[in-house]
Every structure is written in structure tokens, then in C-alpha cells.
Design a protein around this motif. Structure first.
Motif, short mmCIF file in Angstrom:
data_model
loop_
_atom_site.label_atom_id
_atom_site.label_comp_id
_atom_site.label_asym_id
_atom_site.label_seq_id
_atom_site.Cartn_x
_atom_site.Cartn_y
_atom_site.Cartn_z
N MET A 372 107.94 79.86 -40.01
CA MET A 372 107.29 79.40 -38.78
C MET A 372 105.95 78.75 -39.09
O MET A 372 105.59 77.74 -38.45
N ALA A 376 104.88 75.06 -38.23
CA ALA A 376 103.72 74.82 -37.37
C ALA A 376 102.73 73.85 -38.01
O ALA A 376 102.06 73.09 -37.30
N SER A 466 116.06 77.06 -35.61
CA SER A 466 114.90 76.72 -36.45
C SER A 466 115.24 75.57 -37.40
O SER A 466 114.40 74.70 -37.65
N TYR A 555 104.46 73.27 -28.60
CA TYR A 555 105.70 73.69 -29.24
C TYR A 555 105.98 75.19 -29.11
O TYR A 555 106.99 75.66 -29.63
N LEU A 559 109.15 77.42 -30.63
CA LEU A 559 108.91 78.38 -31.72
C LEU A 559 109.33 79.79 -31.29
O LEU A 559 109.83 80.58 -32.11
#
Length: 569
Positions: A372, A376, A466, A555, A559
Motif C-alpha cells: 500500500m 501510495a 490491488s 484515493y 485503498l
């Protein structure tokens, strides 16, 4: 030495190297783009050519292209030059791939399939270097050198040129001229990228990176089997791949391949290469606008975000859940175990904070939280420090937004570097901020909603989401790295990701050059008691908050459904 201690030592060496090159490289780039008939006083360096300021080799290029290098362009002309050059580059690279079976050094490779050739051409011209193919089994040496490596130079130079045009918009007053794109492009290559890449390639060869024209060698293993070892001009392409924040690997395993990353110090050197120019460009900005403190403020925001991301990613990888992972000391699946987990986390952080896409480990195998974080990094717009050129102009647009937010708080017309930010300027800046999220979220939604998109996934559930989210984030932000669980070399993804790469590169460039034109025609507003100081820690904190809140929170729902849900599970 423990893995943690080695990680801290690597970070310390990297920081020292970046600090050492920040001033000389930043000053050199400022000089390279201000030398000429209209050079500002005090910026003439005596050991370089006088007169027009053009080097002999540069004048040969201008004559060959048919360009008057001493004539500057208005912003629409500058923009048309960028777009026309990029379009011709796409067509040339596409053609080169389609006819490679008739070219020398083809290594008996067939012509690249049309969909993959289109995707690759757009990918390398947009500085994305997304690869849906395996390099050693798809591209001959001539295509690698004359096609992909050349685009590594020119796509990086286009990003630098656009950044310099925006800086001139802030630095100039009362003019409709932003410079000459062809001059900026040529100088970026001849004075910055080519000399640095030459030195870097020599260092890589000395460090064991392959550099030859061999099609490959059959070697006998210790067990008596035969293994094919592909050769090629790897070091020369590796140097500009990192230096230009491109990222396309000569081999499928990219910088994890022992021929591209043979040792820990070479891997760390590659991280330095991909950060050197982006972290030095704020110094160039400060010199060109006549206030070096402004450059320090921008690089301060970049460095703060980069350090925080590197620390969090290393923590996420070292604090992996599960008894086996804790006994191993970190999450080791997909990591560069030759050099230790911290160097993998550092490389992953650096490559996603820039628009590089090179990897020395598999991001798909990171812990959910680690995955993540690298995702990001791209979602923040890759501005810490970002790609070559694109990181600086992205951060300057966000600085415009930050000044506008501050102006709303105190009830004043916002100003940045003496330029008033009215409705048109803020419209351009706002559209810049919105372009990439629209591309990322729309592309991901279409892929999730179609059987064609879902059929390419090797994983289901939140991790599968993802992988799709990462693919469109990487393409739209012109990064190029990927979660490995997605089979992207399909007609759907070749087309969709190709469009995302093209729109994600050129729509922001259109807005940036238009903003530069709007700023250049303005006069300088005088500094008053109500003017917000944009070189002090208060503004650094405000700009960092804008990056995290205005961009990052866009986002958060995606996420939450993808890596965050996987981490909580």
C-alpha cells in the motif's frame, strides 16, 4: 553487521551522496538552460563557449532539424513542439519494433506483435517504461539500443524541458515567450543526461553489469545441465534507465537480475542515479527565479515525504505478521535476499516516489501495508522527488494550490513568487490535480467491471483489486512498475494502459505549459506585509499537507477496498 544496521548505513550513504551533488548539479542545470543571448547577469560561466551560448554539436543538431535556436517560442508553439516530437517518437519506435526481424542484431527475434508494440512505444515515449513482455526474449539488441535506450534519453529530456518552461513562467515578467523547446531538449541531452549517463555506465561496467553485443552463451551448470545466459548492451541502457527515471529493464527481472544488479553497492548506486537529478532540480529552480531559498523549500518538502515513506515501508516489511516471518527478521518473499530486506524497501520506495519503475524486488510480494505504501507513493503524484522534470513541475503546481489555500484562509488574492493566481491559473492547477485520479479510478473501474479485465488476474479478492489498481496507477503516473500477479500483455490491457500512459503524460504537460504561459505574461507583484513567505517552514508544512490531503485522500476509498482491507484481514 545486522540487516537493520546495514539499512541505516545504506540510507546514510545515499543521503550524503545526494547532498554532495545537489548544489553543483543544480547550478550546472540552471546555467545550461540560461546561457544564451538573454542570459541573466552573473550567470555567465567563463570556461564555456561565448557568443550565442550554443555548443558546436548543438548547432549541428539545430541545422539538421531546421530550427532557429535563437528564436524563442510562445507557449502554444512550445506545446505543439512537445506534442509533435512525442508523436513522431511513438511512430518511429512502433515501426522499429514491427520490422526488427529485418534489422541487424535482431538475435533472431520476430516482429513484436502490434498491440504490444503500440503499448511499448507509448510506454517508452511517455517515460513510463511499462513492460508487458520479457526483454531478453522479445527485443533484439538494435531495438534495445536505437529504440528503447534513445527514448530513455529523449523522454527524460522532454520532462526537463517542460519543467524549465514552467520555471521560466515564474521567473519572467511581461513576455509571451517561454524559450525554445528544441534548444531545451538538445541541451538537456547534450549537457546533462549524456555526460552523466556515460560516467554512470562506466561505473556499472566496473561493478560487473554486462555490456556486450553477444546474443548469449550456453553455459554448463554444476549439475551438468545447460543454461542459456543472454548478453547485450546492458550497462549503457541501465545507466540512462535510472538516471532518466525511466525504469525499463533489459531483462524481465529488471534490476533484480544479476546481470543488471550484480552487487549491493551497484543496487545502491542505481538508487542514487534515479534520485540525483530530481533532487537537484529544485536548486535549479531556486537559481532561475533568483531566490535559492525557494528551491530549498521545495526540496525540503520532497525530502520530508521521501524519508517518511522510506521509514514506513522499511517498518512494514520488517514488522511482517506471522511467526515464520518474524523468525526470518522480515517479509522475505520476493525480496532481494542477496542484499537484505532494507535495500529492497529503499529501492522500492525510491522507484515509486520517482517515475522510474525499475525494481530489484517484487512489489506484489510485499506485505499488504508495504504494498500500500509503494502504491501510495505513486498516487501522491510522484513529487518526492518525482521523475526527471515531472517531479519539479508537479510539486510547483501543488505549491500553487497550497498558496491558493493559504490565500483563502486570510482573505487575500494568492501570490506565488510575485505572480497573482487568479481564476484561470487555478483552473489549470486544479485540472492538473484531477487528471491522474480520473484516469486511475476510471481505468480500474472498467477493468473490474469487465470479464476481459478480471480474466488477467491471478489473484481474487482485495489483492486482485490491488493488482488492477496498481497497474492503472503506475500507467497513469508514468511509473512503470507493477504487481506481478497481473498478466497485462493482452489486447485489453495493451490498449487501456497505453491510453492511460499517453493521457497521463500529455494532458498534465498541456496544463503545465499553458500555466507557464499565463504566468510569464504577468508582471511581478510587489512584496507586502500580507504576502505569504513561501520559503519558510510554515509553507513547507502547508505544501506537505496539501500533497497528503488534496492528492492522497482522493484515493483513500480505493485503498480501503484493496491493500488496506488485505492488511486488516
Amino acid at each position: 553487521m545486522s540487516s537493520t544496521a546495514a539499512g541505516w548505513l545504506q540510507v546514510a550513504l545515499l543521503v550524503l551522496a545526494l547532498v554532495a551533488v545537489h548544489k553543483p548539479l543544480g547550478d550546472w542545470m540552471a546555467h545550461a538552460f540560461t546561457t544564451g543571448p538573454a542570459s541573466p547577469p552573473g550567470q555567465e560561466w567563463p570556461f564555456l563557449p561565448t557568443g550565442s551560448g550554443h555548443w558546436r554539436v548543438e548547432r549541428l543538431v539545430y541545422r539538421a532539424v531546421g530550427v532557429d535556436a535563437d528564436t524563442e517560442q510562445r507557449w502554444p508553439v512550445y506545446l505543439r513542439s512537445v506534442l509533435a516530437f512525442s508523436l513522431v517518437s511513438v511512430l518511429f519506435l512502433y515501426l522499429l519494433q514491427r520490422v526488427q526481424q529485418w534489422l541487424p542484431l535482431d538475435n533472431e527475434m520476430a516482429a513484436v506483435e502490434p498491440g504490444s508494440a503500440w503499448n511499448t512505444a507509448v510506454s517508452f515515449v511517455t517515460n513510463t517504461n511499462w513492460q508487458g513482455y520479457s526483454g531478453e526474449s522479445t527485443m533484439g539488441h538494435l531495438v534495445q539500443m536505437a529504440g528503447l535506450a534513445v527514448q530513455n534519453f529523449v523522454s527524460a529530456a522532454v520532462g526537463i524541458a517542460v519543467a524549465i518552461a514552467l520555471v521560466r513562467g515564474f521567473a519572467r515578467s511581461g513576455t509571451d515567450r517561454l524559450g525554445n523547446f528544441w534548444v531545451d531538449l538538445t541541451r538537456a541531452i547534450a549537457r546533462v543526461l549524456l555526460p552523466l549517463a556515460t560516467v554512470a555506465a562506466v561505473v556499472l561496467v566496473l561493478g560487473g553489469v554486462v555490456q556486450n553485443l553477444s546474443s548469449g552463451t550456453d553455459a554448463t551448470t554444476l549439475a551438468g545441465a545447460t543454461q542459456y545466459l543472454p548478453g547485450g548492451p546492458v550497462a549503457s541502457q541501465e545507466a540512462i534507465k535510472e538516471l532518466g527515471t525511466n525504469g525499463g529493464g533489459f531483462y524481465n527481472a529488471n534490476s533484480a537480475h544479476p546481470f543488471e544488479g550484480p552487487s549491493a553497492w551497484i543496487s545502491l548506486f542505481q538508487v542514487f542515479l534515479l534520485l540525483a537529478i530530481p533532487f537537484s532540480l529544485p536548486r535549479t529552480f531556486g537559481r532561475m527565479v533568483g531566490d535559492r531559498r525557494q528551491g530549498l523549500a521545495i526540496v525540503g518538502v520532497m525530502a520530508s515525504l521521501a524519508v517518511a515513506s522510506a521509514a514506513l515501508t522499511s517498518w512494514a516489511q520488517a514488522r511482517a505478521g506471522g511467526a515464520a516471518l518474524q523468525l526470518a527478521g522480515a517479509a522475505t518473499e520476493g525480496q532481494e535476499v542477496r542484499f537484505g530486506g532494507p535495500l529492497s524497501a529503499l529501492f522500492g520506495t525510491a522507484t515509486t516516489l520517482t517515475s522510474t519503475g525499475a525494481v530489484n524486488s517484487m512489489h506484489d510480494s510485499y506485505t499488504p501495508t508495504g504494498g500500500m505504501l509503494v502504491l501510495a507513493n505513486m498516487m501522491l503524484g510522484e513529487v518526492a522527488p518525482g521523475g526527471v522534470g515531472s517531479g519539479l513541475y508537479g510539486m510547483l503546481v501543488l505549491a500553487v494550490v497550497a498558496v491558493f489555500v493559504a490565500g483563502l484562509m486570510v482573505g487575500r488574492t494568492p501570490e506565488y513568487l510575485g505572480k497573482k493566481l487568479g481564476r484561470r491559473e487555478m483552473t489549470l492547477a486544479s485540472l492538473y490535480v484531477l487528471v491522474t485520479p480520473v484516469l486511475v479510478l476510471t481505468g480500474t473501474a472498467v477493468a473490474v467491471a469487465t470479464d476481459t479485465g478480471l480474466s488477467s488476474l491471478l489473484n481474487s479478492g482485495s489483492h486482485g483489486l490491488s493488482e488492477l489498481l496498481y497497474a492503472f496507477t503506475s500507467a497513469s503516473n508514468n511509473n512503470g512498475s507493477a504487481f506481478a500477479g497481473l498478466s497485462a500483455n493482452t489486447p485489453f490491457f495493451n490498449t487501456a494502459l497505453g491510453l492511460a500512459m499517453a493521457l497521463g503524460r500529455f494532458l498534465p504537460i498541456v496544463l503545465v505549459v499553458a500555466l507557464a504561459g499565463r504566468l510569464a505574461v504577468q508582471g511581478k507583484a510587489p512584496v507586502t506585509a500580507g504576502t505569504l513567505p513561501t520559503h519558510q517552514p510554515l509553507f513547507v508544512g502547508l505544501l506537505g499537507a496539501v500533497v497528503l490531503v488534496v492528492v492522497g485522500l482522493t484515493y483513500f476509498p480505493a485503498l480501503a477496498l484493496g491493500p488496506l482491507a488485505e492488511a486488516l484481514a
